[in-house]
Design a protein around this motif. Structure first.
Motif, mmCIF file in Angstrom:
data_model
loop_
_atom_site.group_PDB
_atom_site.id
_atom_site.type_symbol
_atom_site.label_atom_id
_atom_site.label_comp_id
_atom_site.label_asym_id
_atom_site.label_seq_id
_atom_site.Cartn_x
_atom_site.Cartn_y
_atom_site.Cartn_z
ATOM 1 N N SER A 32 0.830 -1.212 0.000
ATOM 2 C CA SER A 32 0.000 0.000 0.000
ATOM 3 C C SER A 32 0.858 1.253 0.000
ATOM 4 C CB SER A 32 -0.921 0.000 1.222
ATOM 5 O OG SER A 32 -1.831 -1.083 1.160
ATOM 6 N N GLY A 36 -0.152 2.798 -3.083
ATOM 7 C CA GLY A 36 -1.140 3.774 -2.631
ATOM 8 C C GLY A 36 -2.546 3.303 -2.970
ATOM 9 N N ASP A 37 -3.345 4.208 -3.510
ATOM 10 C CA ASP A 37 -4.722 3.880 -3.866
ATOM 11 C C ASP A 37 -4.874 3.564 -5.349
ATOM 12 O OD1 ASP A 37 -5.860 4.075 -1.326
ATOM 13 O OD2 ASP A 37 -5.962 6.256 -1.459
ATOM 14 N N VAL A 47 -14.110 -1.397 -4.992
ATOM 15 C CA VAL A 47 -13.791 -0.324 -4.035
ATOM 16 C C VAL A 47 -14.923 0.688 -3.957
ATOM 17 C CG1 VAL A 47 -12.242 1.626 -3.583
ATOM 18 C CG2 VAL A 47 -11.294 -0.609 -4.234
ATOM 19 N N ILE A 51 -17.222 1.403 -0.532
ATOM 20 C CA ILE A 51 -17.352 2.745 0.066
ATOM 21 C C ILE A 51 -18.820 3.091 0.267
ATOM 22 C CG2 ILE A 51 -16.968 5.201 -0.356
ATOM 23 C CD1 ILE A 51 -14.354 4.405 -1.781
ATOM 24 N N SER A 89 -9.824 2.656 7.637
ATOM 25 C CA SER A 89 -11.067 3.239 7.119
ATOM 26 C C SER A 89 -11.508 2.339 5.965
ATOM 27 C CB SER A 89 -10.858 4.671 6.621
ATOM 28 O OG SER A 89 -10.173 4.672 5.383
ATOM 29 N N SER A 91 -12.580 3.937 3.034
ATOM 30 C CA SER A 91 -12.763 4.928 1.979
ATOM 31 C C SER A 91 -11.597 4.949 0.993
ATOM 32 C CB SER A 91 -12.938 6.327 2.594
ATOM 33 O OG SER A 91 -11.832 6.643 3.419
ATOM 34 N N HIS A 92 -10.640 4.044 1.190
ATOM 35 C CA HIS A 92 -9.483 3.985 0.291
ATOM 36 C C HIS A 92 -9.206 2.528 -0.066
ATOM 37 C CE1 HIS A 92 -8.502 8.218 1.051
ATOM 38 N NE2 HIS A 92 -8.714 7.960 2.329
ATOM 39 N N SER A 94 -6.319 1.156 -0.479
ATOM 40 C CA SER A 94 -5.203 0.659 0.332
ATOM 41 C C SER A 94 -5.669 0.185 1.700
ATOM 42 C CB SER A 94 -4.139 1.755 0.495
ATOM 43 O OG SER A 94 -4.705 2.931 1.045
ATOM 44 N N HIS A 95 -6.738 0.772 2.235
ATOM 45 C CA HIS A 95 -7.273 0.344 3.526
ATOM 46 C C HIS A 95 -8.167 -0.881 3.384
ATOM 47 C CE1 HIS A 95 -6.745 4.752 5.132
ATOM 48 N NE2 HIS A 95 -5.593 4.101 4.980
#
Length: 293
Positions: A32, A36-37, A47, A51, A89, A91-92, A94-95
């Motif tokens: 990640s 990243g995203d 994704v 969300i 979270s 909202s990403h 990567s999370h």
């Protein structure tokens, strides 16, 4: 009952789960940081939908993405993990990928218990034990742990569980849990996990019936009368058959005879013979490794 498992087996399952979680978490964390995203392949749909479920709850008002072919089970699991603060979270991308680490931990622990129950049910200890110089058929905790780690840390599975937000890992975890609960004769719980498995991927409607058949066949092994064997197998299969029937009703009555939830024009079931070859090679390699061990 759970009495078939020793304290050593529980400790081994817990330790395997923690080791698997640590390995997947480490890879997910570092990948990640690098990626990243950045979204890969179908993550663009998964994704966005996850969300929506995180922000709007289990019954969102936002329409389901038309390109998604699977039910929302994976997104619900991720939103629950986020609410429990086990994800940074949801909202990403990567999370959300950390969902695989948690599911892999559960899957590895279940895998250890399942192996021991499977092997020890087929090769029961004689009473009284027969002295022998040959190795026992029973699977030791160490063997179960090593086998579970070999499977869960294999490159293909590791990639899907650590570096992607896909439905594969939650789906597999729930099927294995259904398998274990069927073995333990927790039929009501096995139906619940079977339904959850189908809510992650529709093809699990076949797998939950399959694991119930295997469970029933093993439980029927000590009996010699055909009617007794059949009754034991049916007792194991019928609860999961209900799951398959509910799925079939949904396909016929609510989804225009399409197995895929959305984008059905590009997801038409067709024979894929070459997949049998892939499976044969993979199974041969896994069995060879097990025999060498």
């Amino acid at each position: 009952t759970w009495g078939v498992f020793s304290n050593n087996m529980y400790s081994s399952a817990l330790g395997t789960g923690l080791l698997t979680f640590a390995a997947h978490y480490f890879v997910t964390l570092h990948s990640s940081e690098i990626l990243g995203d950045e979204i890969y392949m179908d993550e663009v749909f998964h994704v966005k939908q996850a969300i929506v479920f995180c922000e709007e709850g289990v019954l969102p008002s936002t329409p389901y993405h038309p390109k998604l072919t699977t039910p929302p089970g994976t997104y619900i699991i991720s939103s629950m993990l986020a609410k429990m603060q086990l994800l940074p979270s949801c909202s990403h991308a990567s999370h959300l990928r950390f969902t695989g680490a948690f599911c892999s931990a559960v899957s590895a622990a279940v895998f250890v218990l399942l192996q021991c129950h499977f092997v020890n049910s087929i090769f029961p200890t004689p009473h009284p034990p027969i002295p022998t110089t040959s190795p026992p058929n029973h699977m030791s905790p160490l063997s179960a742990v090593l086998c579970a780690l070999r499977v869960h840390l294999s490159p293909v599975r590791f990639f899907y569980a650590s570096m992607l937000f896909y439905t594969d890992t939650p789906s597999t975890t729930l099927v294995l849990l259904t398998f274990l609960l069927c073995f333990q004769k927790f039929r009501f719980l096995s139906v619940l996990t079977g339904l959850l498995a189908v809510c992650c991927r529709q093809t699990n409607a076949v797998w939950v019936v399959f694991v119930a058949i295997i469970s029933g066949m093993i439980h029927s092994m000590p009996h010699r009368q055909f009617d007794t064997k059949l009754r034991i197998i049916l007792r194991a299969v019928i609860p999961q058959a209900v799951v398959a029937v509910l799925f079939a009703v949904w396909v016929v009555m609510f989804n225009d005879m399409n197995i895929a939830l959305g984008d059905s024009d590009n997801h038409i079931p067709t024979p894929h013979v070459i997949q049998i070859g892939y499976l044969a090679v993979y199974v041969a390699l896994q069995v060879s490794a097990a025999r060498i061990h």
